[in-house]
Design a protein around this motif. Structure first.
Motif, PDB file in Angstrom:
ATOM      1  N   TRP A 119       0.861  -1.187   0.000  1.00  9.25           N
ATOM      2  CA  TRP A 119       0.000   0.000   0.000  1.00  9.25           C
ATOM      3  C   TRP A 119       0.898   1.237   0.000  1.00  9.25           C
ATOM      4  O   TRP A 119       1.579   1.533   0.973  1.00  9.25           O
ATOM      5  N   PRO A 120       0.907   2.011  -1.085  1.00 13.32           N
ATOM      6  CA  PRO A 120       1.787   3.173  -1.140  1.00 13.32           C
ATOM      7  C   PRO A 120       1.349   4.268  -0.166  1.00 13.32           C
ATOM      8  O   PRO A 120       0.158   4.457   0.056  1.00 13.32           O
ATOM      9  N   ARG A 121       2.293   4.949   0.397  1.00 14.33           N
ATOM     10  CA  ARG A 121       1.969   6.051   1.295  1.00 14.33           C
ATOM     11  C   ARG A 121       1.765   7.318   0.474  1.00 14.33           C
ATOM     12  O   ARG A 121       2.527   7.589  -0.454  1.00 14.33           O
ATOM     13  N   PRO A 122       0.742   8.102   0.796  1.00 17.91           N
ATOM     14  CA  PRO A 122       0.557   9.380   0.080  1.00 17.91           C
ATOM     15  C   PRO A 122       1.802  10.253   0.237  1.00 17.91           C
ATOM     16  O   PRO A 122       2.323  10.411   1.337  1.00 17.91           O
ATOM     17  N   THR A 123       2.269  10.779  -0.868  1.00 12.23           N
ATOM     18  CA  THR A 123       3.473  11.602  -0.849  1.00 12.23           C
ATOM     19  C   THR A 123       3.135  13.052  -1.174  1.00 12.23           C
ATOM     20  O   THR A 123       2.034  13.364  -1.639  1.00 12.23           O
ATOM     21  N   ALA A 124       4.104  13.922  -0.943  1.00 14.04           N
ATOM     22  CA  ALA A 124       3.889  15.341  -1.218  1.00 14.04           C
ATOM     23  C   ALA A 124       3.565  15.580  -2.682  1.00 14.04           C
ATOM     24  O   ALA A 124       2.689  16.386  -3.020  1.00 14.04           O
ATOM     25  N   ILE A 125       4.259  14.849  -3.572  1.00 11.54           N
ATOM     26  CA  ILE A 125       4.006  15.062  -5.003  1.00 11.54           C
ATOM     27  C   ILE A 125       2.596  14.592  -5.385  1.00 11.54           C
ATOM     28  O   ILE A 125       1.936  15.197  -6.233  1.00 11.54           O
ATOM     29  N   ALA A 126       2.131  13.531  -4.734  1.00  9.83           N
ATOM     30  CA  ALA A 126       0.769  13.059  -5.000  1.00  9.83           C
ATOM     31  C   ALA A 126      -0.257  14.110  -4.585  1.00  9.83           C
ATOM     32  O   ALA A 126      -1.195  14.418  -5.331  1.00  9.83           O
ATOM     33  N   TRP A 127      -0.088  14.656  -3.382  1.00  9.51           N
ATOM     34  CA  TRP A 127      -1.006  15.692  -2.904  1.00  9.51           C
ATOM     35  C   TRP A 127      -0.937  16.931  -3.793  1.00  9.51           C
ATOM     36  O   TRP A 127      -1.966  17.575  -4.056  1.00  9.51           O
ATOM     37  N   LYS A 128       0.253  17.278  -4.279  1.00 13.28           N
ATOM     38  CA  LYS A 128       0.392  18.448  -5.149  1.00 13.28           C
ATOM     39  C   LYS A 128      -0.343  18.238  -6.468  1.00 13.28           C
ATOM     40  O   LYS A 128      -1.023  19.152  -6.967  1.00 13.28           O
ATOM     41  N   ILE A 129      -0.202  17.049  -7.052  1.00 12.63           N
ATOM     42  CA  ILE A 129      -0.882  16.747  -8.313  1.00 12.63           C
ATOM     43  C   ILE A 129      -2.396  16.835  -8.133  1.00 12.63           C
ATOM     44  O   ILE A 129      -3.109  17.437  -8.943  1.00 12.63           O
ATOM     45  N   ILE A 130      -2.890  16.219  -7.062  1.00 13.97           N
ATOM     46  CA  ILE A 130      -4.330  16.242  -6.793  1.00 13.97           C
ATOM     47  C   ILE A 130      -4.817  17.666  -6.563  1.00 13.97           C
ATOM     48  O   ILE A 130      -5.849  18.092  -7.111  1.00 13.97           O
ATOM     49  N   ALA A 131      -4.067  18.429  -5.768  1.00 13.98           N
ATOM     50  CA  ALA A 131      -4.478  19.802  -5.446  1.00 13.98           C
ATOM     51  C   ALA A 131      -4.494  20.692  -6.688  1.00 13.98           C
ATOM     52  O   ALA A 131      -5.453  21.452  -6.905  1.00 13.98           O
ATOM     53  N   CYS A 132      -3.462  20.593  -7.503  1.00  9.69           N
ATOM     54  CA  CYS A 132      -3.405  21.412  -8.721  1.00  9.69           C
ATOM     55  C   CYS A 132      -4.552  21.062  -9.658  1.00  9.69           C
ATOM     56  O   CYS A 132      -5.209  21.954 -10.222  1.00  9.69           O
ATOM     57  N   TYR A 133      -4.797  19.763  -9.827  1.00 11.39           N
ATOM     58  CA  TYR A 133      -5.876  19.333 -10.709  1.00 11.39           C
ATOM     59  C   TYR A 133      -7.236  19.779 -10.176  1.00 11.39           C
ATOM     60  O   TYR A 133      -8.069  20.329 -10.919  1.00 11.39           O
ATOM     61  N   ALA A 134      -7.480  19.580  -8.876  1.00 12.80           N
ATOM     62  CA  ALA A 134      -8.769  19.935  -8.279  1.00 12.80           C
ATOM     63  C   ALA A 134      -9.012  21.445  -8.351  1.00 12.80           C
ATOM     64  O   ALA A 134     -10.123  21.888  -8.698  1.00 12.80           O
ATOM     65  N   LEU A 135      -7.998  22.228  -8.036  1.00 16.43           N
ATOM     66  CA  LEU A 135      -8.160  23.683  -8.082  1.00 16.43           C
ATOM     67  C   LEU A 135      -8.381  24.167  -9.511  1.00 16.43           C
ATOM     68  O   LEU A 135      -9.182  25.088  -9.748  1.00 16.43           O
ATOM     69  N   PHE A 136      -7.688  23.565 -10.458  1.00 18.06           N
ATOM     70  CA  PHE A 136      -7.848  23.940 -11.867  1.00 18.06           C
ATOM     71  C   PHE A 136      -9.282  23.661 -12.321  1.00 18.06           C
ATOM     72  O   PHE A 136      -9.931  24.515 -12.945  1.00 18.06           O
ATOM     73  N   GLU A 137      -9.797  22.459 -12.001  1.00 18.90           N
ATOM     74  CA  GLU A 137     -11.160  22.107 -12.416  1.00 18.90           C
ATOM     75  C   GLU A 137     -12.206  22.942 -11.683  1.00 18.90           C
ATOM     76  O   GLU A 137     -13.234  23.315 -12.263  1.00 18.90           O
ATOM     77  N   ALA A 138     -11.961  23.242 -10.414  1.00 20.50           N
ATOM     78  CA  ALA A 138     -12.896  24.090  -9.665  1.00 20.50           C
ATOM     79  C   ALA A 138     -12.953  25.483 -10.276  1.00 20.50           C
ATOM     80  O   ALA A 138     -14.033  26.086 -10.403  1.00 20.50           O
ATOM     81  N   ALA A 139     -11.788  26.006 -10.662  1.00 21.34           N
ATOM     82  CA  ALA A 139     -11.744  27.333 -11.284  1.00 21.34           C
ATOM     83  C   ALA A 139     -12.492  27.343 -12.615  1.00 21.34           C
ATOM     84  O   ALA A 139     -13.244  28.284 -12.914  1.00 21.34           O
ATOM     85  N   LEU A 140     -12.305  26.291 -13.413  1.00 25.40           N
ATOM     86  CA  LEU A 140     -13.022  26.210 -14.684  1.00 25.40           C
ATOM     87  C   LEU A 140     -14.531  26.129 -14.453  1.00 25.40           C
ATOM     88  O   LEU A 140     -15.317  26.764 -15.171  1.00 25.40           O
ATOM     89  N   GLN A 141     -14.935  25.343 -13.461  1.00 20.34           N
ATOM     90  CA  GLN A 141     -16.364  25.197 -13.154  1.00 20.34           C
ATOM     91  C   GLN A 141     -16.980  26.546 -12.775  1.00 20.34           C
ATOM     92  O   GLN A 141     -18.103  26.867 -13.181  1.00 20.34           O
ATOM     93  N   LEU A 142     -16.243  27.335 -12.010  1.00 17.92           N
ATOM     94  CA  LEU A 142     -16.766  28.613 -11.529  1.00 17.92           C
ATOM     95  C   LEU A 142     -16.672  29.732 -12.572  1.00 17.92           C
ATOM     96  O   LEU A 142     -17.597  30.549 -12.701  1.00 17.92           O
ATOM     97  N   TRP A 143     -15.580  29.789 -13.317  1.00 16.33           N
ATOM     98  CA  TRP A 143     -15.276  30.989 -14.091  1.00 16.33           C
ATOM     99  C   TRP A 143     -15.542  30.887 -15.582  1.00 16.33           C
ATOM    100  O   TRP A 143     -15.710  31.921 -16.244  1.00 16.33           O
ATOM    101  N   LEU A 144     -15.545  29.683 -16.149  1.00 17.97           N
ATOM    102  CA  LEU A 144     -15.837  29.595 -17.585  1.00 17.97           C
ATOM    103  C   LEU A 144     -17.298  29.957 -17.837  1.00 17.97           C
ATOM    104  O   LEU A 144     -18.177  29.631 -17.051  1.00 17.97           O
ATOM    105  N   PRO A 145     -17.568  30.624 -18.946  1.00 21.56           N
ATOM    106  CA  PRO A 145     -18.960  30.972 -19.248  1.00 21.56           C
ATOM    107  C   PRO A 145     -19.771  29.727 -19.610  1.00 21.56           C
ATOM    108  O   PRO A 145     -19.226  28.716 -20.061  1.00 21.56           O
TER     109      PRO A 145
END
Length: 447
Positions: A73-99
């Motif tokens: 069972w792999p342990r969550p790493t900093a790079i994993a959390w960074k990838i998830i955070a960047c992706y989630a924030l990017f999609e949240a921004a698109l959901q909110l701001w795209l027309p």
């Protein structure tokens, strides 16, 4: 935004109803909660580190026991959390701001009408263009995602569990987004099934649209492209089997976002509440299980040959088109109040009356011709077959690539039963008449 409306539809209730018997429900919930998280890790480990062989993984666990499972069972790493955070924030921004066009969902039992911004197609295009461009211009290599996939899944498992606790035990109890919220009286079921029908952060950020569509379905497309790029950088080319798999998945996901406003009227959004079943499933199960045929093909390229590859591709696209046309046909029938032509003819229909939770009598139209005259859920046939065609490029050396196909079949058969039970309760004698006219639930002439 969720606005008040005058005439509610009884598509959900304040308490989550048990479709199956209480004992079966408890057993199912406990089983899924305890087995789904470790299964995600085992599937990834078997695909990536055991050559896709279930037997190899079984022998490893037999030899090393629980300690062996803990070790893989792999342990969550900093790079994993960074990838998830960047992706989630990017999609949240698109959901909110795209027309996007303003779309209203179905009226809820308590009189609320959810309002959405339909910008899914644009968000989908921006996501894929951005992701591929980052790779093309050497800014970010998607193989990093594949190389840290186990850590990403591990982080998603734990992070999404915390998120589901927040939905049920914090927001659901303390700050519900609308009156379409309520407890089953059982904290265990509140966590699993969810409490809120339309949870939101503020007025405009719809949580279920984010988890189901912008994180879950979008990650399916992103990972499909990731697997393609990983295979290309590993062996210097993309095999025809991977190409067929990726194209069919992307065609299906494109269809989904093209029809996203219609999805907001389905059971997932308009009936099922936001809990582990829906939200954890979309945040973890979709990125891991739905993408698994492509994950397998990364290290198992198959040379199909032009004739077989084109045949599978055409058959898969046909199934996806039928799936889309089923939904389009019903949506057009409803939009025109039963006046749209169905396969060039006036539609056959049943005018069904029902009583709302406020005691009002209303009517609905039940379509009994076209695709919907073949069976009550014929669109599930085409969806299951589409999944088969984007999996079959792996051929039959291992069973594991077909797990998603088997899972989807079970899921949709269960969903058809739940939908039938809900409609039987809602429409009563009219549903009985409907079932007489359309006797088959899913497969015409068989089931």
């Amino acid at each position: 935004m969720v606005t008040a409306a005058a005439k509610p539809e009884p598509d959900s209730t304040k308490k989550k109803e048990m479709v199956h018997s209480p004992l079966l429900t408890y057993f199912s919930v406990i089983t899924l909660l305890s087995t789904c998280p470790p299964f995600v890790i085992l599937l990834w480990y078997t695909m990536v580190h055991q050559d896709g062989s279930i037997l190899n993984t079984f022998n490893y666990l037999k030899e090393h026991g629980i300690e062996g499972f803990v070790n893989i069972w792999p342990r969550p790493t900093a790079i994993a959390w960074k990838i998830i955070a960047c992706y989630a924030l990017f999609e949240a921004a698109l959901q909110l701001w795209l027309p996007g066009k303003r779309v209203e969902g179905p009226i809820s039992p308590t009189g609320n009408k959810p309002v959405y911004k339909a910008n899914g197609v644009l968000a989908y295009a921006v996501t894929l263009v951005t992701y591929i461009s980052l790779w093309w211009f050497g800014i970010f290599n998607p193989t990093v995602v594949y190389d840290h996939l186990g850590e990403i899944y591990s982080a998603l498992i734990f992070g999404s569990l915390v998120f589901c606790v927040f939905l049920a035990d914090v927001q659901g109890h303390l700050a519900p987004s609308s009156t379409d919220s309520g407890s089953s009286g059982n904290i265990f079921f509140d966590f699993y099934w969810g409490m809120e029908l339309y949870p939101r952060i503020g007025k405009n950020f719809d949580i279920k649209v984010f988890t189901n569509c912008r994180f879950g379905m979008m990650s399916w497309a992103v990972l499909a492209v990731t697997y393609c790029i990983k295979q290309y950088e590993t062996i210097g080319k993309v095999s025809d089997s991977m190409l067929v798999n990726t194209v069919l998945m992307l065609v299906y996901i494109t269809k989904f976002f093209w029809w996203e406003a219609g999805y907001w009227n389905t059971m997932d959004i308009a009936h099922d509440r936001a809990g582990f079943y829906i939200c954890w499933g979309c945040l973890v199960w979709v990125p891991s299980i739905y993408t698994s045929p492509g994950m397998y093909l990364v290290n198992h390229p198959v040379n199909l040959g032009p004739q077989l590859a084109i045949s599978i591709l055409v058959a898969g696209i046909l199934c996806i088109y039928i799936n889309y046309d089923c939904d389009r046909q019903r949506q057009e029938f409803r939009r025109t109040n039963g006046k749209a032509l169905v396969w060039g003819k006036a539609p056959s229909k049943i005018v069904a009356s029902y009583t709302t939770t406020k005691g009002e009598t209303k009517t609905s139209l039940l379509l009994t011709s076209g695709w919907w005259g073949l069976s009550r859920h014929f669109h599930y046939v085409s969806e299951i077959m589409a999944a088969f065609f984007w999996t079959v490029p792996a051929l039959f050396d291992n069973f594991l690539p077909y797990f998603y196909f088997v899972f989807l079949t079970i899921l949709l058969f269960d969903r058809a039963k739940r939908d039938d039970d809900r409609c039987r309760s809602k429409y009563g004698k009219y549903w009985k008449t409907y079932c007489t006219k359309v006797p088959n639930r899913i497969i015409p002439g068989i089931y």
